[in-house]
Write a protein that holds these residues in place. Sequence first.
Motif, PDB file in Angstrom:
ATOM      1  N   CYS A  48       0.842  -1.196   0.000  1.00  0.00           N
ATOM      2  CA  CYS A  48       0.000   0.000   0.000  1.00  0.00           C
ATOM      3  C   CYS A  48       0.878   1.247   0.000  1.00  0.00           C
ATOM      4  N   LYS A  49       0.283   2.386  -0.304  1.00  0.00           N
ATOM      5  CA  LYS A  49       1.019   3.654  -0.376  1.00  0.00           C
ATOM      6  C   LYS A  49       1.688   3.984   0.952  1.00  0.00           C
ATOM      7  N   GLU A  50       0.996   3.735   2.042  1.00  0.00           N
ATOM      8  CA  GLU A  50       1.535   4.054   3.365  1.00  0.00           C
ATOM      9  C   GLU A  50       2.776   3.206   3.672  1.00  0.00           C
ATOM     10  N   CYS A  51       2.728   1.911   3.382  1.00  0.00           N
ATOM     11  CA  CYS A  51       3.886   1.043   3.628  1.00  0.00           C
ATOM     12  C   CYS A  51       5.061   1.426   2.734  1.00  0.00           C
ATOM     13  N   ARG A  52       4.789   1.786   1.483  1.00  0.00           N
ATOM     14  CA  ARG A  52       5.860   2.222   0.593  1.00  0.00           C
ATOM     15  C   ARG A  52       6.483   3.517   1.098  1.00  0.00           C
ATOM     16  N   ARG A  53       5.667   4.439   1.598  1.00  0.00           N
ATOM     17  CA  ARG A  53       6.168   5.709   2.127  1.00  0.00           C
ATOM     18  C   ARG A  53       7.057   5.463   3.345  1.00  0.00           C
ATOM     19  N   LEU A  54       6.604   4.601   4.249  1.00  0.00           N
ATOM     20  CA  LEU A  54       7.392   4.289   5.442  1.00  0.00           C
ATOM     21  C   LEU A  54       8.701   3.598   5.071  1.00  0.00           C
ATOM     22  N   SER A  55       8.659   2.739   4.082  1.00  0.00           N
ATOM     23  CA  SER A  55       9.854   2.038   3.625  1.00  0.00           C
ATOM     24  C   SER A  55      10.885   3.020   3.076  1.00  0.00           C
ATOM     25  N   ARG A  56      10.413   4.017   2.321  1.00  0.00           N
ATOM     26  CA  ARG A  56      11.321   5.032   1.785  1.00  0.00           C
ATOM     27  C   ARG A  56      11.946   5.861   2.898  1.00  0.00           C
ATOM     28  N   ILE A  57      11.181   6.156   3.952  1.00  0.00           N
ATOM     29  CA  ILE A  57      11.706   6.929   5.075  1.00  0.00           C
ATOM     30  C   ILE A  57      12.767   6.125   5.821  1.00  0.00           C
ATOM     31  N   VAL A  58      12.482   4.865   6.097  1.00  0.00           N
ATOM     32  CA  VAL A  58      13.413   4.011   6.836  1.00  0.00           C
ATOM     33  C   VAL A  58      14.699   3.786   6.056  1.00  0.00           C
ATOM     34  N   ASN A  59      14.594   3.645   4.745  1.00  0.00           N
ATOM     35  CA  ASN A  59      15.754   3.330   3.907  1.00  0.00           C
ATOM     36  C   ASN A  59      16.292   4.532   3.147  1.00  0.00           C
ATOM     37  N   ARG A  60      16.033   5.733   3.639  1.00  0.00           N
ATOM     38  CA  ARG A  60      16.409   6.950   2.932  1.00  0.00           C
ATOM     39  C   ARG A  60      17.900   6.997   2.586  1.00  0.00           C
ATOM     40  N   GLU A  61      18.757   6.681   3.545  1.00  0.00           N
ATOM     41  CA  GLU A  61      20.206   6.730   3.301  1.00  0.00           C
ATOM     42  C   GLU A  61      20.634   5.703   2.257  1.00  0.00           C
ATOM     43  N   LYS A  62      20.117   4.505   2.355  1.00  0.00           N
ATOM     44  CA  LYS A  62      20.469   3.446   1.410  1.00  0.00           C
ATOM     45  C   LYS A  62      20.022   3.815  -0.004  1.00  0.00           C
ATOM     46  N   ILE A  63      18.832   4.366  -0.129  1.00  0.00           N
ATOM     47  CA  ILE A  63      18.305   4.778  -1.429  1.00  0.00           C
ATOM     48  C   ILE A  63      19.141   5.915  -2.002  1.00  0.00           C
ATOM     49  N   SER A  64      19.520   6.859  -1.147  1.00  0.00           N
ATOM     50  CA  SER A  64      20.331   7.986  -1.583  1.00  0.00           C
ATOM     51  C   SER A  64      21.686   7.523  -2.105  1.00  0.00           C
ATOM     52  N   GLU A  65      22.326   6.609  -1.396  1.00  0.00           N
ATOM     53  CA  GLU A  65      23.622   6.075  -1.828  1.00  0.00           C
ATOM     54  C   GLU A  65      23.500   5.317  -3.152  1.00  0.00           C
ATOM     55  N   ARG A  66      22.459   4.517  -3.282  1.00  0.00           N
ATOM     56  CA  ARG A  66      22.242   3.757  -4.521  1.00  0.00           C
ATOM     57  C   ARG A  66      22.036   4.704  -5.695  1.00  0.00           C
ATOM     58  N   ASN A  67      21.246   5.748  -5.510  1.00  0.00           N
ATOM     59  CA  ASN A  67      21.002   6.712  -6.574  1.00  0.00           C
ATOM     60  C   ASN A  67      22.276   7.478  -6.938  1.00  0.00           C
ATOM     61  N   LYS A  68      23.072   7.799  -5.931  1.00  0.00           N
ATOM     62  CA  LYS A  68      24.338   8.503  -6.166  1.00  0.00           C
ATOM     63  C   LYS A  68      25.280   7.632  -7.003  1.00  0.00           C
ATOM     64  N   ARG A  69      25.413   6.361  -6.641  1.00  0.00           N
ATOM     65  CA  ARG A  69      26.261   5.446  -7.422  1.00  0.00           C
ATOM     66  C   ARG A  69      25.760   5.306  -8.851  1.00  0.00           C
ATOM     67  N   TYR A  70      24.453   5.231  -9.015  1.00  0.00           N
ATOM     68  CA  TYR A  70      23.887   5.095 -10.358  1.00  0.00           C
ATOM     69  C   TYR A  70      24.224   6.329 -11.207  1.00  0.00           C
ATOM     70  N   ARG A  71      24.026   7.525 -10.639  1.00  0.00           N
ATOM     71  CA  ARG A  71      24.318   8.758 -11.377  1.00  0.00           C
ATOM     72  C   ARG A  71      25.795   8.823 -11.761  1.00  0.00           C
ATOM     73  N   GLU A  72      26.673   8.419 -10.858  1.00  0.00           N
ATOM     74  CA  GLU A  72      28.108   8.441 -11.156  1.00  0.00           C
ATOM     75  C   GLU A  72      28.474   7.456 -12.264  1.00  0.00           C
ATOM     76  N   ASN A  73      27.855   6.307 -12.282  1.00  0.00           N
ATOM     77  CA  ASN A  73      28.160   5.267 -13.251  1.00  0.00           C
ATOM     78  C   ASN A  73      27.461   5.475 -14.597  1.00  0.00           C
ATOM     79  N   ASN A  74      26.479   6.354 -14.641  1.00  0.00           N
ATOM     80  CA  ASN A  74      25.687   6.527 -15.871  1.00  0.00           C
ATOM     81  C   ASN A  74      25.644   7.985 -16.320  1.00  0.00           C
ATOM     82  N   LYS A  75      26.783   8.629 -16.318  1.00  0.00           N
ATOM     83  CA  LYS A  75      26.864  10.033 -16.752  1.00  0.00           C
ATOM     84  C   LYS A  75      26.799  10.110 -18.252  1.00  0.00           C
TER      85      LYS A  75
END
Length: 75
Positions: A48-75
């Motif tokens: 559900c939307k609420e569980c997905r929102r909570l998951s994003r909050i809990v994993n904010r740092e991990k998601i941020s790091e993954r996105n940063k690595r992706y941007r660096e590798n796919n310039k």
Amino acid sequence: MTPTKEERRVSDELFKQGLKKCSKCDEIKILEAFDLCSNSIYGVRHKCKECRRLSRIVNREKISERNKRYRENNK
């Protein structure tokens, strides 16, 4: 994991009533509580939307790091 025939039958009955069970919190909610997903059987996501929102909050740092690595590798 593939659902059993009984689980699938229950899901089908809920869907006919405009309801769906969230795979994260196990609550039965209206379909509007789920984001759309054209790849899924019922056309909505399994969490559900609420569980997905909570998951994003809990994993904010991990998601941020993954996105940063992706941007660096796919310039």
